[in-house]
Enzyme design. Structure first.
Site, short mmCIF file in Angstrom:
data_model
loop_
_atom_site.label_atom_id
_atom_site.label_comp_id
_atom_site.label_asym_id
_atom_site.label_seq_id
_atom_site.Cartn_x
_atom_site.Cartn_y
_atom_site.Cartn_z
N HIS A 217 40.47 3.96 8.73
CA HIS A 217 39.91 3.76 7.42
C HIS A 217 41.24 4.01 6.36
O HIS A 217 41.43 3.13 5.42
CB HIS A 217 38.74 4.56 6.82
CG HIS A 217 37.49 4.27 7.83
ND1 HIS A 217 37.33 4.30 9.01
CD2 HIS A 217 36.16 3.85 6.86
CE1 HIS A 217 35.86 3.92 9.16
NE2 HIS A 217 35.41 3.59 7.94
N HIS B 265 -16.04 -1.68 -0.56
CA HIS B 265 -15.15 -2.16 0.57
C HIS B 265 -15.41 -1.70 2.02
O HIS B 265 -15.26 -2.49 2.99
CB HIS B 265 -13.72 -1.73 -0.14
CG HIS B 265 -13.16 -2.87 -1.02
ND1 HIS B 265 -12.84 -4.05 -0.57
CD2 HIS B 265 -12.70 -2.78 -2.15
CE1 HIS B 265 -12.41 -4.65 -1.61
NE2 HIS B 265 -12.09 -3.80 -2.71
N ASP C 122 -8.10 -6.92 -9.40
CA ASP C 122 -8.20 -7.41 -8.15
C ASP C 122 -7.97 -9.02 -8.02
O ASP C 122 -7.44 -9.50 -7.01
CB ASP C 122 -9.67 -7.12 -7.27
CG ASP C 122 -9.72 -5.89 -6.84
OD1 ASP C 122 -8.73 -4.98 -6.55
OD2 ASP C 122 -10.86 -5.10 -6.70
N GLN D 289 -15.13 0.24 -5.55
CA GLN D 289 -14.34 0.57 -4.15
C GLN D 289 -15.10 0.86 -3.15
O GLN D 289 -14.53 0.56 -2.08
CB GLN D 289 -13.54 1.68 -4.88
CG GLN D 289 -12.38 1.29 -5.59
CD GLN D 289 -11.45 0.14 -5.20
OE1 GLN D 289 -10.76 -0.07 -4.02
NE2 GLN D 289 -11.53 -0.99 -5.96
N GLU E 181 -4.63 4.97 -5.65
CA GLU E 181 -4.15 3.48 -5.75
C GLU E 181 -4.54 2.96 -7.11
O GLU E 181 -3.91 2.29 -7.84
CB GLU E 181 -5.00 2.65 -4.62
CG GLU E 181 -4.71 1.35 -4.53
CD GLU E 181 -5.71 0.64 -3.53
OE1 GLU E 181 -6.71 1.34 -2.94
OE2 GLU E 181 -5.28 -0.58 -3.00
N HIS E 182 -5.87 3.21 -7.66
CA HIS E 182 -6.36 2.59 -8.77
C HIS E 182 -6.89 3.76 -9.74
O HIS E 182 -7.40 4.86 -9.19
CB HIS E 182 -7.65 1.69 -8.71
CG HIS E 182 -7.36 0.74 -7.74
ND1 HIS E 182 -7.84 0.64 -6.47
CD2 HIS E 182 -6.59 -0.62 -7.87
CE1 HIS E 182 -7.47 -0.54 -5.82
NE2 HIS E 182 -6.74 -1.14 -6.65
#
Lengths: 430, 430
Positions: free
Chosen positions: B421, B262, B362, B259, B328-329
C-alpha cells in the site's frame, strides 16, 4: 496468476470462469455462531466473561477490566509518532468532509391534490462498531466506521474490540481518540456482536452494527440482520486495474500487490491493451514480492487469484469486462479515465488517472473504504452516513384532499377484500 | 386487548412487556428453505416444475405455461370495473410522483487539496419482485414495489407469482399492466426466490429481490441476502393511533381495525388522554367487528395484540411511548400533529391530523407502503428508489494533489503493516 486475452478462442469461457470463481469459502461456522448468540442472549455478561477468557485469554474480573478508558486513548494519541498523529488527523478531517457532503435532505411539500407529503431523515440512537484486534487491527477502519456515524448524528457509538491477553493496538486507540469514541468494550468475536445486538447488564443494545471481522463476526452480523441493521456482507478484497502501456510497470505492480497483500483470498486483476507492458508488470510483481514483508500472503493471492487480461482496445472491450467483474476497486490508469468511467455501471469505487493509486482511498482521500466485494457492487454501495440513518415518511390530508383521493383508496381496499381499510376512509367522506 | 394507564403503579413494567412482546413466531422453516434453495440452484427449471406441481397444483409443461403474457395483463386491465381502473391509475400516478422526487443527486467536486471526489448513483440491472398469490394477492403491493424500481431506472423487472391451480388475481394482472411489467413468471414460494437469485435456463438472475411473501419467501430472502440485495426483513403489520377525545370514536375504531384485519399477528394500539373516549372506541370496535367480513381475523388480532394506553398528557407523555414502540404506522389524530411529529424519532410513516387515516397511505397517498415493522423503524426505512440503486464513489488526484495528501497515506499504510500500500503511493511521490 492467469493470463487471458480477448483474442483467445476460448476467452469467453475462461473469463466467465474467472468471474464466477468463488473465493469465499462456505463457512461452516453458522452452527457455532448460533450457539454463541443464544448463550450471550441468555447468559449476558457472564457469557462474555467466559468467551473472553477462552478466546482472548483475557479476564474480565474488575469493572475496570471491561473498558478502555478515553484517557487511555488520549494517552495513546500522545505517544504515537508525530507524523502518525498528523496522518490520522488529516485522514479524519478529509473523511469527515466527504461524509458531511453526503447528508440527505428532508422533504416537505404539498402537491396539486392538496396532499402534504414528505420524509425526514434521522440518525439511529446507537451504533456499535466492531474493530478487529490482533493482526488486522486497522486504525483506518475505525475512522471509516466511526466518522460516518458521528456525521450522521448518532449520539451513542459503542466500539467492541478483542484485546488478546490484554493487548490493544495503540494506533487503534489513537484513532478512537481522534474520532471522539468514549465507549470501548474489550470483547470480540460473535459474542461481542451478540452483546451489541441484544444488550447485557453492562452493554446497552445498539440499533446498527458495522465494521469488519473474521468469519465468526461476519456470520454473527448476518444472523442478527433484522434484529439490528448491519452494514453489509463482506468478502475478500479485490482490485481491478485498467492500464495502458504508458504507465510505469512498477507503479501498476505495486497497485496490484496492495490488494494481494491483504489476504490469500484477495484478488488483483490487470486489464491492459499492451502485451509487452503486461509482461513487465508481471516481472515487476515477481521482483517486488521478494522485497515485501507481506510477500508470502501477496504471493499466495497473486498465484491463486491474480489475472492479467490483454484486450485489443480498452475503450471498446474493457467496459463489459469491468461491469461483469463489478469489482470493489477499479483503477483507471489511462489518459482519459473520464470517458471510460461513464461506461462503468458496477464498481465499489473508481480511481481516476495515473496518480490515483487505490491506497489513497484506503486512508486519506475521504470516500469510505468499506466497499462491496464479491461482485456485490451490482446491487450495493460503500458505507455512508445513510447506513446510520433512517427515513420516516409523512402524509397529511385535509377535508378537501381526502375528497380528491380518498374514494380511490376505498375502491382499492374493497377490491383487496379489506373492508376496515375502506371504512376508515368512507366514514371521513360522509 | 390490554388496557394500560400511565397512572398505574406498574405501568413501566406493563408497557415494557407490551413493547417486547414477540409477535413473530420463531420460524422453523430455515432447514426446509435451505433445501429448496439448493435444489433450485442445481436443478434449475426442472426443480421449479416439480415444486410448482407440488405446492401450487399447476403444471409447467409447455413454454406458454411459464409466463403470464403482457396481453393477458392488458386484457385484465380492460375487464376490471372502470372505477378500479381509475383507482389503479390514480394510485400509480401518485406513487410515481412521490418516488421521482426521491431520486438521489450525483456529486462531483474538487476540494481545497485539489482532490476530485464524487459519487454516482445508478440503478441495478435487474430487479425481481415477489407477488403473493391467493388470499394476500394485493395489486397495491405490486405498484408499491414495481414503480420505485421503474423510477430508479431498472431496465429489467421480473415478477414471480404463484398461480394456484392456474388461477391469478385479475387486479394484480391489471396492476402489472399499469406498472408496465412484461415479465411475469408463474412460480412462487422459496423456489421462485431461488430462481431469481441464482437464475435458471429460463429465468435470468436478478440483482435485487423485493416484495412480501409468506414465512418461506421471507426466509428465502433472508438466506439469500448477500447473493442479492433484498428490501427488508418484514414482520406483522402494526398501527399506533394517538387520538384525543375530540375525535369520532367510530373513525378511530375503523383505523385500528384496518391493521387488525390483516392478520391475527397484526397489532393496533391507541394512545389517548381521554378515558371516556377510550371506552367509546373500544365499544365501537366491538360493534364494527360484528359487521366486518374480516371480523374473525381482526378480532383475533385485537384480542391478542391490541392495546389502549391512557396518558394524562399527550404532548408530555406520548413521545417516549411512541419512540419505544417505533411502529410501522403512527397516526396523529390531534389538533397540532406537527409539534408532536417533531418529537418522534422512530416511525415507519406518520399520518398527520384527523383526516389522514392510515389506509390512504396503503393505496394512494404516494409514499411507499412497504415499511419497517417489529420496531425496526429504529434502524430501517420504507422501500424507496434507493433500494433499487447503488452508489459508486470516485477519486481523482493529479501530481500536486498526491503530494498534498499522499505522504499521510504512506505513513498510515506503514503503521498498519501494509508495505505494498505504502509503496504504491511512494513510487509516485519520487
Amino acid at each position: 496468476m492467469k493470463q487471458l486475452s480477448t483474442s483467445d478462442p476460448d476467452f469467453a469461457k475462461r473469463f466467465t470462469r474467472l468471474v464466477e470463481a468463488r473465493r469465499e469459502a462456505d463457512s461452516d461456522v453458522a452452527g457455532q455462531v448460533l450457539d454463541i448468540l443464544r448463550t450471550v442472549r441468555t447468559g449476558g455478561d457472564n457469557a462474555l466473561v467466559q468467551y473472553t477468557q477462552r478466546y482472548d485469554g483475557y479476564s474480565l474480573v474488575e469493572d475496570d477490566d471491561w473498558r478502555v478508558s478515553p484517557e487511555r486513548c488520549a494517552e495513546a494519541y500522545e505517544q504515537i509518532a508525530p507524523e502518525e498523529r498528523e496522518a490520522l488527523d488529516l485522514a479524519a478531517r478529509r473523511i469527515r468532509a466527504y461524509h458531511e457532503a453526503q447528508l440527505p435532505e428532508n422533504r416537505d411539500y404539498t402537491d396539486d391534490d392538496g396532499v402534504r407529503l414528505g420524509a425526514t431523515w434521522r440518525p439511529v440512537d446507537a451504533a456499535g462498531l466492531y474493530v478487529p484486534g490482533g493482526r488486522a487491527a486497522y486504525p483506518s477502519s475505525l475512522l471509516m466506521n466511526a466518522i460516518p456515524a458521528r456525521v450522521a448524528g448518532v449520539e451513542r457509538i459503542a466500539v467492541v474490540t478483542p484485546t488478546p491477553r490484554g493487548n490493544s493496538n495503540p494506533l487503534v486507540l489513537a484513532a478512537a481518540h481522534v474520532a471522539g469514541i468514549d465507549e470501548i468494550w474489550r470483547v470480540g468475536g460473535a459474542q461481542a456482536v451478540a452483546a451489541l445486538a441484544y444488550g447485557t447488564d453492562r452493554i446497552a443494545p445498539v440499533d446498527v452494527i458495522t465494521g469488519p471481522g473474521n468469519a465468526y463476526v461476519a456470520e454473527a452480523k448476518r444472523q442478527l440482520y433484522g434484529v439490528v441493521g448491519i452494514d453489509m456482507v463482506a468478502g475478500p478484497s479485490e482490485i481491478l486495474v485498467v492500464a495502458d502501456g504508458r504507465n510505469d510497470p512498477d507503479w501498476i505492480a505495486a497497485d496490484l500487490l496492495s490488494q494481494a497483500e491483504h489476504d490469500p483470498t484477495s484478488q488483483s486483476i490487470l486489464i491492459t491493451d499492451d502485451e509487452g507492458f503486461a509482461a513487465m508488470v508481471s516481472d515487476s510483481i515477481d521482483l517486488q514480492l521478494g522485497q515485501l514483508s507481506t510477500g508470502k500472503t501477496a504471493k499466495a493471492s497473486w498465484d491463486a487469484n491474480g489475472a492479467i487480461i490483454v484486450v485489443s482496445d480498452i475503450a471498446g472491450e474493457a467496459p463489459e469486462l469491468i461491469n461483469r467483474l463489478a469489482a470493489e476497486h477499479v483503477e483507471l490508469a489511462i489518459d482519459d479515465p473520464e470517458s471510460l468511467m461513464r461506461d462503468i455501471r458496477h464498481a465499489g469505487s473508481i480511481f481516476l488517472g495515473r496518480m490515483t493509486p487505490e491506497a489513497l482511498g484506503d486512508y486519506v482521500a475521504g470516500p469510505n473504504h468499506v466497499l462491496p466485494t464479491g461482485r456485490r457492487a451490482r446491487f450495493s454501495s460503500g458505507l455512508s452516513v445513510l447506513d446510520f440513518m433512517k427515513r420516516t415518511s409523512f402524509i397529511g390530508l385535509d377535508d378537501k384532499a381526502i375528497r380528491a383521493i380518498g374514494p380511490a383508496a376505498a375502491t382499492l381496499a374493497h377490491a383487496e377484500g379489506l373492508p376496515a381499510h375502506a371504512k376508515s376512509v368512507e366514514l371521513r367522506l360522509k
